[in-house]
Design an enzyme around this catalytic site. Structure first.
Site, short mmCIF file in Angstrom:
data_model
loop_
_atom_site.label_atom_id
_atom_site.label_comp_id
_atom_site.label_asym_id
_atom_site.label_seq_id
_atom_site.Cartn_x
_atom_site.Cartn_y
_atom_site.Cartn_z
N LYS A 282 47.22 41.05 32.58
CA LYS A 282 46.51 40.34 31.51
C LYS A 282 46.71 41.02 30.15
CE LYS A 282 42.30 40.32 33.18
NZ LYS A 282 42.49 41.10 34.43
N THR A 284 49.17 42.90 29.23
CA THR A 284 50.56 42.71 28.81
C THR A 284 50.76 41.31 28.22
OG1 THR A 284 51.16 44.16 30.65
CG2 THR A 284 52.95 42.97 29.58
N ARG A 306 39.95 45.87 24.97
CA ARG A 306 38.93 46.86 25.32
C ARG A 306 39.50 48.27 25.23
NH1 ARG A 306 37.43 45.08 31.18
NH2 ARG A 306 39.59 44.39 31.12
N LYS A 317 44.43 54.23 38.27
CA LYS A 317 44.87 52.98 37.63
C LYS A 317 45.86 53.22 36.49
CE LYS A 317 42.99 48.92 35.22
NZ LYS A 317 43.52 49.17 33.88
N ALA A 536 33.31 45.61 33.95
CA ALA A 536 33.41 44.16 34.15
C ALA A 536 32.60 43.68 35.35
CB ALA A 536 34.87 43.76 34.30
N PHE A 567 38.94 41.44 35.01
CA PHE A 567 39.04 40.89 36.37
C PHE A 567 39.51 39.43 36.33
CE2 PHE A 567 35.56 44.13 37.64
CZ PHE A 567 36.50 45.13 37.74
N PHE A 655 58.72 38.48 37.56
CA PHE A 655 59.33 39.73 38.03
C PHE A 655 60.75 39.42 38.49
CE2 PHE A 655 54.93 40.69 37.98
CZ PHE A 655 54.81 42.06 37.87
N TRP A 684 57.34 41.43 29.21
CA TRP A 684 57.39 42.82 29.69
C TRP A 684 58.79 43.41 29.48
CZ3 TRP A 684 60.07 45.43 33.64
CH2 TRP A 684 59.60 46.72 33.94
#
Length: 831
Positions: A282, A284, A306, A317, A536, A567, A655, A684
Site C-alpha cells: 500500500k 509503495t 504514517r 517488518k 491500526a 491493514f 511481480f 516498484w
C-alpha cells in the site's frame, strides 16, 4: 539597533522596516541586518544586488533614488555627476541613472578634478551636504542641481531651500513620500505572498536499474532537494517551516488560516485486501501514485503517510517508506527518529502514567489537610489556585477562588481523586518491541511504601496520545482532547481524566511541536507529509487529519492528496471513513484498493508462507484457478468500499512471477465486481512512470458522482454499532459480548460516552476473528471479549479476542543487519 532590527525581523505582525538613523549609524552591518523582504529603504546588499541586476520586481528602489528620478526629465545622452554620493545610495543612483541612458560620473567632494567635472555636467546630484569651500559658481548655468543629503530625510531640518541662487532642488519631503510608497508596495507584496501560489516544482529524474537494487541503495543513489527549496516550490512561506537538517521540515499550522479560502483538492485513500505475509504494497502504491500524478502528468499531488514505529524497524517488518523506485527519501531518516514526534508522545504518555501512581501514593499517605496544603502551597507569601485547579473546582461545582475559603468537605472533594487502582487503563509506553514488558510490577522500592500493582508497557504508537495527534484539528482541540483522556475510575465508578490530575497543560507543552506535520519528498522530488502513526487495531491506523488538511490546501482545487489506511479495507478503510472523516469533515473522492496476484492466491487456498523461506511453486507459477478463488477477498473489499458510496480503483502490484493471464483475470474480475477500473502497476521497478495508468484512472474516478455516507449513526447504541460493523463489513452472522464487555458498555453508556464511533480491535489477517481463515469466511459469531474507550481520541474500541499492544522480537530481528559506517556515518541494512 541591530538587536532591535533582528527582533522586528521575526515579528510576523511587522511587514516592513524603515531606518530613520543618523548617517554615522547607517553602517553596512546595520543596513544588512534588515530582512530583504522587510527592507523598505532598499539599502541591504540583497536589495541592491537585485537592483543592479535589473530584477526590479523583486527589490525596492531606495526612496532617495526614487525621489531623484522623479525630479529629473529625459536623461538620454546627458552627463550626470554624483558628488559625495557614496555607499548604498550612491551605488543605487548610479545603477538607475545608467539604466535610464545617462552618462554617470562619480566624484568625492575633495577630488582635485571636481571643478572641471562640475563645469561639464548637465545634472549634478549632491549625495551629502555641500562643503562651504565649493562655490556654486563652479557649476555652469542651466545645470539641474539636486540635493539628496541624508540630513534632508529628517523632518527636523528645513527642506525649503529651493530659493537658493543655483536653483537647487531638494528631495527631502519627496523622499519621505517615496518611502511611504515603498511601504505600500511592500504591504501589497506581502498580501500577494499570503495568497495561494501555483507550484513551481522541479521533479528529480529517475534512472531505474534492472535488477532493482535494495531500497536503501536506491534511496542513497538519489540526491534529494533541500527541504527549503521544496517548500518554496509548493508555495510555503519561509516563516511557515521549521527546518530539521537538510531534508525534513515541520510545517506550521498558521498555513491553514492563510489558505482558509482556498478550495481543497481531491482526496484519495489507498486501502488493501486482507493482508498476508506476502505483502500488498500500500505504501509503495501511495508513493508511486503521487510520483505519477506530479512528475509524469504534471498534476499537483501530495502523499500523506504514517510515521513508522521503530519497533518493527528493528524487529521483523522493516521500514515503511515504500519500496523500490517508489519510496520516501532519505529512507533512513523516515524510518528512524524523524523529527522526534514519537519521542514526544512517549514523554507525554509516561508523564501522565507517573502522575497517576504518584497521586495514588500521596493520597494514601497524607491527610486531607496535608494533601491540600501541598497541592495549593504558599509561594512568596501568597496562596492561589493554578488555572487547571480552578477549572477542576468549577467542574466540582465549587465556585470559589480563595484557597482559604473552602470548607473541609470541599477540601476533601478537591484534593482526593480516590483512584481505584484496579481500574487503571493508562499504561507506560516505549518505542521498542519488548515482550518482557507485557506484564510488570511497579512500586517495589521501599520508598513507594508498599503501593505495588501489576501494570504493563505498550508500544509507543499504541498510546491514546498518538491517536489524538492523528485526529486533532488544532492546538486548542488537541489540548481539550488530552484533558478528556480517561485514565481510570474512582472508587464510586466515575471517570478520572488527565484534566483531574492537573497535567493537561504539561502534556500540551510536550506535544506542541509534534502537532506540526513533517515535510519530506519522494524519489522523484514530489512532496510528502509524514505525521502520526496510530496502531491500526486498537486505534484507527491513519495518518493525521492536519497533514491531510494542509496538503489539500496546498495542492489546489485540481490537485490530489493521497493517504493510506492501515491493514485491509475492512479495518483501516472502515475506520478512516467512520472515525477520521467524522473528525475532519473531509469527504474522500476515490479509494484505491491494492492487491497482488500472489496474495490473492493465498486467499484462494494457497499454502502457508514462512518468512525467509523460498516461495512454493503455487506462488511462482501460473495458477489461474487459485487466483480466481482468491479474488473472493478482493470482491468483498470492493463491496465494503461501495457501502460508503465512494468510487474504487483496483491497483494490482505486478511481480515478475505474475503471468499476463493472471493479471488480466484479476483486472477482469475486479471490474465485473463494481470497481471503476483495475490497473496493473509497475512503480516498484519503474517509479512514477509505472503508475501513470493508475494515476489516469484515479483522475477519471475522482470526477465521478460521489455519494459518500457513514456506515452508522452515532446516536445508535454501542452494541448496535458494533453489530453493524460485524455484519456489514466482516460478514459475521452476529456478535456475542462477554459479561465483562457488556458491563463496560453499560458503564460507558451511563458515563455519557455512548455516542462515540466504534474502533474495532481485531486481527487484520482475516475478515473474521480467526487469523487462519482466509478468503471470505461466513457464518461466524464475532466474540467481543472486552470494550474499552479512548475518550480523548473520541472512540470506543471493542476487543475481539486478545489483542497484544506490545510486539516481541523474533529469533533473528532486523537489527542483525543494521550497522553504521563510522567514516561516512551512513546507515546500512535498513529495508
Amino acid at each position: 539597533i541591530v538587536s532591535e532590527i533582528l527582533r522586528l525581523n521575526e515579528d510576523p505582525n511587522v511587514q516592513g522596516l524603515a531606518l530613520d538613523l543618523p548617517e554615522s549609524l547607517c553602517s553596512s552591518k546595520v543596513l544588512n541586518a534588515v530582512k530583504p523582504e522587510k527592507d523598505v529603504d532598499g539599502l541591504s546588499n540583497v536589495n541592491l544586488g537585485r537592483l543592479v541586476c535589473g530584477d526590479v520586481y523583486d527589490c525596492l528602489v531606495p526612496p532617495t533614488v526614487c525621489a531623484v528620478m522623479e525630479l529629473l526629465e529625459d536623461l538620454g545622452g546627458k552627463t550626470v555627476l554624483l558628488v559625495g554620493a557614496g555607499g548604498a545610495v550612491g551605488a543605487a543612483l548610479q545603477s538607475v541613472l545608467q539604466r535610464e541612458g545617462a552618462a554617470v560620473l562619480s566624484c568625492p567632494w575633495k577630488a582635485p578634478q571636481l571643478q572641471s567635472e562640475l563645469c561639464h555636467a548637465d545634472v549634478v546630484v549632491f549625495g551629502s551636504t555641500k562643503p562651504s569651500d565649493v562655490p556654486m559658481s563652479w557649476i555652469k548655468p542651466g545645470t539641474t542641481i539636486i540635493s539628496c543629503s541624508h540630513d534632508l530625510l529628517s523632518e527636523k531640518h528645513n527642506y525649503c531651500q529651493q530659493n537658493n541662487p543655483a536653483a537647487e532642488k531638494t528631495v527631502g519631503s519627496l523622499a519621505i513620500a517615496m518611502r511611504m510608497q515603498n511601504m505600500v508596495k511592500n504591504m501589497e507584496r506581502w498580501i500577494q505572498s499570503q495568497k495561494y501560489r501555483k507550484w513551481d516544482l522541479h521533479c528529480l529524474k529517475l534512472q531505474p536499474l534492472s535488477p532493482v537494487p535494495s531500497d536503501i541503495e536506491i534511496s542513497r543513489a538519489q540526491s534529494p532537494k533541500a527541504v527549503d527549496v521544496l517548500a518554496k516550490e509548493i508555495g510555503l512561506l519561509t516563516d511557515e517551516i521549521e527546518i530539521y537538517g537538510q531534508t525534513k521540515a515541520k510545517v506550521r499550522l498558521s498555513l491553514l488560516e492563510r489558505l482558509k479560502d482556498q478550495p481543497d483538492g481531491k482526496y484519495v485513500l489507498v486501502a488493501g485486501i486482507t493482508p498476508t505475509p506476502l505483502g500488498e504494497g500500500k505504501s509503495t502504491v501511495t508513493v508511486g501514485l503521487v510520483q505519477a500524478l506530479t512528475a509524469h502528468l504534471n498534476i499537483n499531488s501530495f502523499a500523506c503517510l504514517r510515521q513508522p514505529s521503530q519497533g518493527p524497524t528493528f524487529g521483523v517488518k522493516g521500514g515503511a517508506a515504500g519500496g523500490g523506485y517508489a519510496q520516501v527519501i532519505p529512507m533512513e531518516e523516515f524510518n528512524l527518529h524523524l523529527t522526534g514526534d514519537i519521542h514526544a508522545i512517549t514523554a507525554a504518555n509516561n508523564l501522565l502514567a507517573a502522575a497517576i501512581d504518584a497521586r495514588i501514593l500521596h493520597e494514601n499517605t497524607q491527610s486531607d489537610k496535608s494533601l491540600y496544603n501541598r497541592l495549593v502551597p504558599v509561594v512568596n507569601g501568597m496562596r492561589g489556585f493554578s488555572a487547571i485547579q480552578l477549572a477542576r473546582l468549577r467542574r466540582l461545582g465549587i465556585n470559589k477562588t480563595d484557597p482559604a475559603a473552602l470548607t473541609e468537605e470541599e477540601i476533601s472533594k478537591f484534593a482526593r481523586l480516590d483512584i481505584d487502582p484496579s481500574t487503571i487503563t493508562w499504561q507506560r509506553v516505549v518505542d521498542t518491541n519488548d515482550r518482557f514488558l507485557r506484564k510488570i510490577t511497579v512500586g517495589q522500592a521501599n520508598t513507594e511504601k508498599g503501593f505495588v500493582r501489576q501494570a504493563q508497557f505498550d508500544i509507543a504508537v499504541a498510546s491514546e496520545i498518538m491517536a489524538i495527534l492523528a485526529l486533532t484539528t488544532s492546538l486548542q482541540d488537541m489540548k481539550e482532547r488530552l484533558g478528556k483522556m480517561v485514565v481510570a475510575n474512582d472508587k464510586k465508578g466515575e471517570p478520572v481524566t488527565a484534566e483531574d490530575l492537573g497535567v493537561t497543560g504539561a502534556l500540551a507543552v510536550l506535544m506542541k511541536d509534534a502537532i506540526k506535520p513533517t515535510l519530506m519528498q519522494t524519489l522523484e522530488g514530489t512532496p510528502v507529509f509524514v505525521h502520526a502513526g496510530p496502531f491500526a487495531n486498537i486505534a484507527h491506523g491513519n495518518s493525521s487529519v492536519l497533514a491531510d488538511k494542509i496538503a489539500l490546501k496546498l495542492v489546489g482545487e485540481k490537485g490530489f492528496v493521497v493517504t493510506e489506511a492501515g491493514f485491509g479495507a475492512d479495518i483501516g478503510m472502515e475506520k478512516f471513513f467512520n472515525i477520521k472523516c467524522r473528525a475532519s469533515g473531509l469527504v474522500p473522492s476515490v479509494v484505491v484498493l491494492v492487491a497482488t496476484v500472489r496474495a490473492l492466491k493465498m486467499h484462494g487456498g494457497g499454502p502457508n508462507v514462512t518468512a525467509g523461506a523460498p516461495l512454493k511453486k503455487e506462488y511462482t507459477e501460473e495458477n489461474l484457478q487459485l487466483v480466481a478463488d482468491g479474488c473472493c477477498n478482493l470482491q468483498k473489499q470492493i463491496q465494503i468500499t461501495q457501502l460508503f458510496g465512494v468510487p474504487v480503483v483496483v491497483a494490482l502490484n505486478v511481480f515478475k512471477t505474475d503471468s499476463p493471464a493472471e493479471v488480466d483475470l484479476v483486472c477482469k474480475i475486479a471490474k465485473e465486481s463494481g470497481a471503476f477500473d483495475a490497473v496493473p502497476c509497475n512503480h516498484w521497478s519503474a517509479g512514477g512512470r509505472g503508475a501513470v495508468k493508475l494515476a489516469q484512472a484515479v483522475e477519471k474516478a475522482a470526477n465521478q458522482k460521489n455519494s459518500f455516507k457513514y456506515l452508522y449513526s452515532l446516536e445508535l447504541p454501542i452494541v448496535e454499532k458494533i453489530r453493524i460493523i460485524a455484519q456489514k463489513v466482516y460478514g459475521a452472522q452476529d456478535i456475542e459480548l462477554s459479561p465483562v464487555a457488556q458491563s463496560q458498555v453499560d458503564r460507558y453508556t451511563r458515563q455519557g460516552f455512548g455516542n462515540l464511533p466504534i474502533c474495532m480491535a481485531k486481527t487484520h489477517l482475516s475478515l473474521s476473528h480467526q487469523p487462519e481463515r482466509k478468503g471470505v469466511p461466513t457464518g461466524f459469531i464475532l466474540p467481543i471479549s472486552d470494550v474499552r474507550a479512548s475518550i480523548g481520541a473520541g472512540f470506543i474500541y471493542p476487543l475481539v479476542g486478545t489483542m497484544s499492544t506490545m510486539p516481541g522480537l523474533p529469533t533473528r530481528p532486523c537489527f542483525y543487519d543494521i550497522d553504521l559506517d563510522p567514516i561516512t556515518e551512513q546507515v546500512k541494512g535498513l529495508f
